[in-house]
Design an enzyme around this catalytic site. Sequence first.
Site, PDB file in Angstrom:
ATOM      1  N   GLY A 182      30.316  16.668  27.023  1.00 16.44           N
ATOM      2  CA  GLY A 182      30.453  18.068  26.645  1.00 16.44           C
ATOM      3  C   GLY A 182      29.662  18.343  25.382  1.00 16.44           C
ATOM      4  O   GLY A 182      29.386  17.432  24.605  1.00 16.44           O
ATOM      5  N   GLN A 241      27.652  22.748  17.773  1.00 17.76           N
ATOM      6  CA  GLN A 241      27.226  21.374  17.530  1.00 17.76           C
ATOM      7  C   GLN A 241      25.710  21.250  17.422  1.00 17.76           C
ATOM      8  O   GLN A 241      25.214  20.235  16.932  1.00 17.76           O
ATOM      9  CB  GLN A 241      27.729  20.443  18.633  1.00 17.76           C
ATOM     10  CG  GLN A 241      29.224  20.217  18.582  1.00 17.76           C
ATOM     11  CD  GLN A 241      29.632  19.269  19.674  1.00 17.76           C
ATOM     12  OE1 GLN A 241      29.838  19.656  20.811  1.00 17.76           O
ATOM     13  NE2 GLN A 241      29.721  17.989  19.310  1.00 17.76           N
ATOM     14  N   CYS A 256      33.351  12.217  19.643  1.00 22.73           N
ATOM     15  CA  CYS A 256      32.633  13.473  19.468  1.00 22.73           C
ATOM     16  C   CYS A 256      31.217  13.178  18.986  1.00 22.73           C
ATOM     17  O   CYS A 256      31.030  12.336  18.100  1.00 22.73           O
ATOM     18  CB  CYS A 256      33.365  14.351  18.451  1.00 22.73           C
ATOM     19  SG  CYS A 256      32.615  15.956  18.173  1.00 22.73           S
ATOM     20  N   LEU A 257      30.253  13.881  19.564  1.00 20.04           N
ATOM     21  CA  LEU A 257      28.867  13.700  19.137  1.00 20.04           C
ATOM     22  C   LEU A 257      28.673  14.077  17.673  1.00 20.04           C
ATOM     23  O   LEU A 257      27.757  13.591  17.023  1.00 20.04           O
ATOM     24  CB  LEU A 257      27.937  14.534  20.021  1.00 20.04           C
ATOM     25  CG  LEU A 257      27.934  14.155  21.508  1.00 20.04           C
ATOM     26  CD1 LEU A 257      27.105  15.162  22.308  1.00 20.04           C
ATOM     27  CD2 LEU A 257      27.418  12.744  21.705  1.00 20.04           C
ATOM     28  N   HIS A 305      38.566  20.183  24.061  1.00 18.20           N
ATOM     29  CA  HIS A 305      37.780  19.650  22.951  1.00 18.20           C
ATOM     30  C   HIS A 305      36.621  20.598  22.619  1.00 18.20           C
ATOM     31  O   HIS A 305      36.405  20.943  21.451  1.00 18.20           O
ATOM     32  CB  HIS A 305      37.244  18.261  23.329  1.00 18.20           C
ATOM     33  CG  HIS A 305      36.387  17.632  22.296  1.00 18.20           C
ATOM     34  ND1 HIS A 305      36.829  16.618  21.482  1.00 18.20           N
ATOM     35  CD2 HIS A 305      35.093  17.856  21.928  1.00 18.20           C
ATOM     36  CE1 HIS A 305      35.850  16.251  20.657  1.00 18.20           C
ATOM     37  NE2 HIS A 305      34.780  16.995  20.916  1.00 18.20           N
ATOM     38  N   GLU A 306      35.888  21.036  23.636  1.00 17.78           N
ATOM     39  CA  GLU A 306      34.740  21.922  23.399  1.00 17.78           C
ATOM     40  C   GLU A 306      35.190  23.298  22.924  1.00 17.78           C
ATOM     41  O   GLU A 306      34.546  23.902  22.058  1.00 17.78           O
ATOM     42  CB  GLU A 306      33.865  22.026  24.650  1.00 17.78           C
ATOM     43  CG  GLU A 306      33.283  20.708  25.123  1.00 17.78           C
ATOM     44  CD  GLU A 306      32.560  19.917  24.048  1.00 17.78           C
ATOM     45  OE1 GLU A 306      31.955  20.512  23.127  1.00 17.78           O
ATOM     46  OE2 GLU A 306      32.588  18.673  24.119  1.00 17.78           O
ATOM     47  N   HIS A 312      35.678  23.349  19.292  1.00 21.63           N
ATOM     48  CA  HIS A 312      34.431  23.517  18.533  1.00 21.63           C
ATOM     49  C   HIS A 312      34.102  24.999  18.334  1.00 21.63           C
ATOM     50  O   HIS A 312      33.599  25.394  17.283  1.00 21.63           O
ATOM     51  CB  HIS A 312      33.253  22.843  19.235  1.00 21.63           C
ATOM     52  CG  HIS A 312      33.154  21.381  18.978  1.00 21.63           C
ATOM     53  ND1 HIS A 312      32.995  20.840  17.718  1.00 21.63           N
ATOM     54  CD2 HIS A 312      33.187  20.326  19.831  1.00 21.63           C
ATOM     55  CE1 HIS A 312      32.932  19.527  17.803  1.00 21.63           C
ATOM     56  NE2 HIS A 312      33.051  19.182  19.076  1.00 21.63           N
TER      57      HIS A 312
END
Length: 176
Positions: free
Chosen positions: A47, A52, A101-102, A143-144, A147
């Site tokens: 994702g 991000q 997470c990225l 999660h996304e 963000h």
Amino acid sequence: MSVLAIARMGHPVLLQRAAEVEDMNAPQIRDLLQNMRETLTQSGGVGLAAPQVYVPLRIFLYSVPPARSEGEDDPPRPVQVLINPTIAPDGTEMMPRLEGCLSIPGFRGEVPRYRRVRYSGWDEHGTRVEGVASGFCANVMQHEMDHLDGILYPMRMTDMARFGFEAEITRYGVKA
């Protein structure tokens, strides 16, 4: 098109509520979606939210790789887009999920997430989409969505003893 730089924890773009997308058909949105797709593929993630990649707009991409599918209610999904999404719990059942997470490379932590969520928004063609997601897909969507609201997964954690370096958690597991 190109792979975009990923904002890391500590950058203010990750801590603010993202703005609604006003024109889903704008050329810059089309370019952003293609670049986000390439960035997600290159990163090996499942994702990616626009904040991000330093773009404070309410857009995220999500997927369910076959190896991460949790059965019939959580089928594999190729990378999909949600623009101006809404997500709400579908029931009260929650489960602990080990997340990475990225934007927080090298770490993992256990986060309580709803097992099922209802979602709606628009896809990359401007078509209204809605449905119910469960299991891994519900986890990725929550999660996304966080963000887009300026929330990073450690902010959702209830026990920081369940947060650590990915290599250590992979080696030793998350212990009670």
